[in-house]
Design an enzyme around this catalytic site. Structure first.
Site, PDB file in Angstrom:
ATOM      1  N   THR A  51       0.826  -1.216   0.000  1.00 34.40           N
ATOM      2  CA  THR A  51       0.000   0.000   0.000  1.00 34.40           C
ATOM      3  C   THR A  51       0.857   1.261   0.000  1.00 34.40           C
ATOM      4  OG1 THR A  51      -1.715  -1.209   1.166  1.00 34.40           O
ATOM      5  CG2 THR A  51      -1.854   1.167   1.267  1.00 34.40           C
ATOM      6  N   HIS A  60      -1.327  14.196   6.448  1.00 36.12           N
ATOM      7  CA  HIS A  60      -2.549  14.871   6.878  1.00 36.12           C
ATOM      8  C   HIS A  60      -2.337  15.632   8.182  1.00 36.12           C
ATOM      9  CE1 HIS A  60      -5.130  12.974   3.902  1.00 36.12           C
ATOM     10  NE2 HIS A  60      -4.554  11.811   4.160  1.00 36.12           N
ATOM     11  N   LYS A  67     -16.119  10.794   0.564  1.00 40.32           N
ATOM     12  CA  LYS A  67     -15.127  11.824   0.886  1.00 40.32           C
ATOM     13  C   LYS A  67     -14.703  12.622  -0.333  1.00 40.32           C
ATOM     14  CE  LYS A  67     -13.123  10.272   5.161  1.00 40.32           C
ATOM     15  NZ  LYS A  67     -11.935   9.912   5.882  1.00 40.32           N
TER      16      LYS A  67
HETATM   17  C1  LIG Z   1      -5.619   5.107  -2.229  1.00 42.60           C
HETATM   18  C2  LIG Z   1      -4.902   5.369  -0.942  1.00 42.60           C
HETATM   19  C3  LIG Z   1      -4.594   6.678  -0.555  1.00 42.60           C
HETATM   20  C4  LIG Z   1      -3.952   6.924   0.635  1.00 42.60           C
HETATM   21  N1  LIG Z   1      -3.555   8.192   0.939  1.00 42.60           N
HETATM   22  C5  LIG Z   1      -2.902   8.440   2.092  1.00 42.60           C
HETATM   23  C6  LIG Z   1      -2.444   9.746   2.396  1.00 42.60           C
HETATM   24  O1  LIG Z   1      -2.526  10.665   1.595  1.00 42.60           O
HETATM   25  N2  LIG Z   1      -1.892   9.962   3.612  1.00 42.60           N
HETATM   26  C7  LIG Z   1      -1.761   8.976   4.529  1.00 42.60           C
HETATM   27  O2  LIG Z   1      -1.303   9.246   5.623  1.00 42.60           O
HETATM   28  N3  LIG Z   1      -2.102   7.700   4.233  1.00 42.60           N
HETATM   29  C8  LIG Z   1      -2.650   7.409   3.038  1.00 42.60           C
HETATM   30  N4  LIG Z   1      -2.999   6.141   2.713  1.00 42.60           N
HETATM   31  C9  LIG Z   1      -2.710   5.064   3.659  1.00 42.60           C
HETATM   32  C10 LIG Z   1      -1.241   4.643   3.598  1.00 42.60           C
HETATM   33  O3  LIG Z   1      -0.839   4.430   2.264  1.00 42.60           O
HETATM   34  C11 LIG Z   1      -1.107   3.342   4.400  1.00 42.60           C
HETATM   35  O4  LIG Z   1      -1.603   3.583   5.691  1.00 42.60           O
HETATM   36  C12 LIG Z   1       0.320   2.864   4.541  1.00 42.60           C
HETATM   37  O5  LIG Z   1       0.995   2.837   3.315  1.00 42.60           O
HETATM   38  C13 LIG Z   1       0.277   1.460   5.147  1.00 42.60           C
HETATM   39  O6  LIG Z   1       1.586   1.006   5.303  1.00 42.60           O
HETATM   40  P1  LIG Z   1       1.838  -0.461   5.855  1.00 42.60           P
HETATM   41  O7  LIG Z   1       3.294  -0.551   6.089  1.00 42.60           O
HETATM   42  O8  LIG Z   1       0.922  -0.749   6.982  1.00 42.60           O
HETATM   43  O9  LIG Z   1       1.343  -1.427   4.695  1.00 42.60           O
HETATM   44  P2  LIG Z   1       2.049  -1.855   3.339  1.00 42.60           P
HETATM   45  O10 LIG Z   1       2.720  -0.740   2.668  1.00 42.60           O
HETATM   46  O11 LIG Z   1       1.021  -2.604   2.550  1.00 42.60           O
HETATM   47  O12 LIG Z   1       3.168  -2.851   3.814  1.00 42.60           O
HETATM   48  C14 LIG Z   1       2.880  -4.150   4.251  1.00 42.60           C
HETATM   49  C15 LIG Z   1       3.957  -5.062   3.724  1.00 42.60           C
HETATM   50  O13 LIG Z   1       3.779  -6.351   4.292  1.00 42.60           O
HETATM   51  C16 LIG Z   1       4.170  -7.287   3.328  1.00 42.60           C
HETATM   52  N5  LIG Z   1       3.574  -8.592   3.667  1.00 42.60           N
HETATM   53  C17 LIG Z   1       2.267  -8.930   3.666  1.00 42.60           C
HETATM   54  N6  LIG Z   1       2.117 -10.226   4.001  1.00 42.60           N
HETATM   55  C18 LIG Z   1       3.364 -10.713   4.223  1.00 42.60           C
HETATM   56  C19 LIG Z   1       3.871 -11.992   4.569  1.00 42.60           C
HETATM   57  N7  LIG Z   1       3.074 -13.050   4.752  1.00 42.60           N
HETATM   58  N8  LIG Z   1       5.209 -12.140   4.695  1.00 42.60           N
HETATM   59  C20 LIG Z   1       6.055 -11.077   4.502  1.00 42.60           C
HETATM   60  N9  LIG Z   1       5.613  -9.848   4.157  1.00 42.60           N
HETATM   61  C21 LIG Z   1       4.289  -9.668   4.017  1.00 42.60           C
HETATM   62  C22 LIG Z   1       3.615  -6.716   2.026  1.00 42.60           C
HETATM   63  O14 LIG Z   1       4.257  -7.268   0.906  1.00 42.60           O
HETATM   64  C23 LIG Z   1       3.883  -5.231   2.209  1.00 42.60           C
HETATM   65  O15 LIG Z   1       5.100  -4.849   1.629  1.00 42.60           O
HETATM   66  C24 LIG Z   1      -3.611   5.847   1.496  1.00 42.60           C
HETATM   67  C25 LIG Z   1      -3.880   4.541   1.088  1.00 42.60           C
HETATM   68  C26 LIG Z   1      -4.486   4.304  -0.131  1.00 42.60           C
HETATM   69  C27 LIG Z   1      -4.681   2.905  -0.594  1.00 42.60           C
END
Ligand SMILES: Cc1cc2nc3c(=O)[nH]c(=O)nc-3n(C[C@H](O)[C@H](O)[C@H](O)COP(=O)(O)OP(=O)(O)OC[C@H]3O[C@@H](n4cnc5c(N)ncnc54)[C@H](O)[C@@H]3O)c2cc1C
Length: 477
Positions: free
Chosen positions: A40, A49, A249
């Site tokens: 993501t 934000h 939104k």
């Molecule tokens: C359309 C959209 C717009 C957004 N806009 C904003 C914004 O403007 N501002 C803001 O603050 N937030 C925004 N967000 C939210 C933000 O992008 C996410 O909150 C953030 O990127 C989440 O990061 P993460 O590390 O939790 O997840 P991810 O980036 O998904 O990372 C999780 C990782 O875990 C790995 N993984 C999964 N399962 C396994 C496994 N079994 N073994 C090993 N690895 C695994 C995946 O491959 C991935 O790389 C937006 C999201 C979207 C979709």
């Protein structure tokens, strides 16, 4: 055996690694993909934000506001772009103006500073090309934009310099626990640890249930975008949101730190992590964006993309120790504002671990990182660089003015790229108007040479995205 294993190298996992790497502990990150920031974190609006949107008292509100306050200094330390452009929530009628008041009050309750309700004239002074339908706005001065890839890569590069083991292409398949020791089985091997941080994004419920009972569900919600050329980027100065209404939104019109414009996203509940874009949704986004600016020239569209939010069934972040598995922490349900909140969430993980045992800070650790941004140097500085290394004198990506020297540099970094897009995320090569049409082949050749691989092993991005499959005839591809 590691003290801590972090599952997932998105912005949340990498921020956690950045902060924990300042302590005396052994840490590994396990990631499915061949690069960080490939879930993501790869596809979002890049907005830090201000924090007026989440419900007061929620985890989203707490970590959003704290993250927003921390981000500027952190980006400076990591040498990644951060533009404090501010944002507007636009009102189109008197009911919207009422909603702006509610958002304002929510922001004050959440502790957001520098929030202002603006009338039409004040709003247009900040953003002259708004559509005629706009009647006022909520101005959040502390809102900013960043490059989510660069930010995440920088966080984990510093963590790796501090001793963290980043294990890419290691998908976690199973987790067991015996005598307080976890065994994590991945597609590549087995690793043992005493604490697990689950930052697996859209898959965090599945990862938790590899060992724990069902405690939450992740609902994937896709959002699609237009990325427009820099010629359109000049039209927008602030991140422009539409007032939330019964239609949702709304879609945002945002500048990017690289000078482009992005328009989107929508919000569509889907069954699994599907990153397809559809003409139906893109047309909807185009239509809705006209409420904000009706002068966007969508012929300047250079790419469409989609990201998938990991929305939890609790409608909030899930930041807690698993109820069914001791020493297993979930950092899940990271829908927006997860990018903003990530640095604050990662910062506090040590507080939770320190309730279990005392981890002490290292005497020496790295906090900062510095990169060459050739196109931003003065004429004299450029000449000096070229005299030392002629590779800085050869432009590979004409649109973004990226030199061969910068591309070669990233192979000497703590996390060298494994794909063409890996180079793009580190240097911007291929990010411009031609989207790699001119430089793609040159970039592919550098990748082939530096990784010492065959033509048919060159990847565009993730595993399996080989750009050449078979020989067309004997002798070449
Ligand atoms: C359309 C959209 C717009 C957004 N806009 C904003 C914004 O403007 N501002 C803001 O603050 N937030 C925004 N967000 C939210 C933000 O992008 C996410 O909150 C953030 O990127 C989440 O990061 P993460 O590390 O939790 O997840 P991810 O980036 O998904 O990372 C999780 C990782 O875990 C790995 N993984 C999964 N399962 C396994 C496994 N079994 N073994 C090993 N690895 C695994 C995946 O491959 C991935 O790389 C937006 C999201 C979207 C979709």
């Amino acid at each position: 055996m590691y003290d801590v294993i972090i599952i997932g190298a998105g912005v949340v996992g990498c921020s956690t690694a950045y902060w924990l790497s300042q302590y005396e502990m052994s840490i590994a990150i396990l990631e499915t993909h061949n690069d960080v920031a490939n879930g993501t974190t790869k596809a979002n609006s890049g907005c830090m934000h201000a924090g007026y949107d989440p419900q007061p008292g929620s985890l989203m509100a707490k970590y959003n506001v704290e993250g927003s306050l921390m981000a500027k200094e952190l980006c400076e330390k990591l040498d990644v772009p951060y533009n404090n452009d501010g944002s507007l929530v636009l009102a189109y009628n008197q009911q919207d103006v009422q909603t702006l008041q509610e958002l304002y009050q929510r922001g004050i309750q959440n502790g957001v500073k520098e929030l202002y309700i603006l009338d039409e004239k004040e709003t247009r002074k900040l953003e002259p090309l708004l559509s005629e339908k706009v009647v006022g706005s909520l101005y959040a001065k502390t809102s900013a934009i960043i490059d989510p890839w660069r930010y995440t890569i920088a966080l984990v590069e510093v963590a790796v310099e501090n001793g963290v083991d980043l294990k890419l292409s290691n998908e976690v398949k199973a987790i067991t626990k015996e005598n307080d020791v976890f065994t994590v089985t991945t597609s590549k091997g087995q690793y043992k640890c005493r604490y697990i941080i689950n930052a697996a994004g859209v898959y965090s419920d599945i990862v938790h249930e590899m060992i724990g009972e069902k405690e939450f569900t992740i609902i994937p919600v896709r959002g699609q975008y237009f990325l427009l050329d820099k010629s359109e980027g000049e039209k927008v100065h602030l991140t422009l949101f539409q007032c939330p209404s019964k239609y949702g939104k709304g879609v945002a019109v945002c500048p990017t730190v690289h000078g482009n414009m992005i328009v989107g996203p929508d919000a569509e509940t889907i069954q699994f992590e599907d990153l397809a874009t559809t003409s139906e949704v893109l047309n909807y986004i185009k239509e809705r964006s006209a409420l904000t600016m009706d002068c966007i020239n969508f012929k300047e569209n250079i790419r469409n993309f989609a990201g998938v939010r990991a929305r939890s069934d609790r409608q909030d972040f899930i930041i807690e120790e698993s109820k069914s598995v001791k020493n297993f922490y979930n950092l899940a349900g990271m829908a927006s504002p997860g990018l903003t909140a990530a640095c604050a969430i990662g910062y506090h993980v040590i507080d939770w671990l320190n309730t279990k045992e005392k981890f002490v800070k290292k005497e020496n650790y790295q906090e900062t990182r510095k990169k060459v941004h050739f196109k931003d140097l003065s004429f004299e500085e450029k000449n000096e660089m070229i005299a030392k290394n002629p590779a800085y004198g050869r432009i590979i990506c004409r649109c973004e003015q990226v030199t061969e020297g910068e591309i070669l540099d990233c192979f000497n970094s703590p996390i060298p790229p494994q794909s063409i897009d890996g180079i793009k995320r580190r240097t911007n090569a291929g990010m411009g108007r031609c989207q790699g049409g001119f430089c793609g082949e040159k970039v592919a050749m550098i990748l082939k040479e530096k990784l010492n691989i065959e033509f048919n092993e060159i990847l565009l991005d993730k595993e399996g995205s080989n750009i050449l499959m078979n020989k067309a005839k004997e002798g070449d591809y």
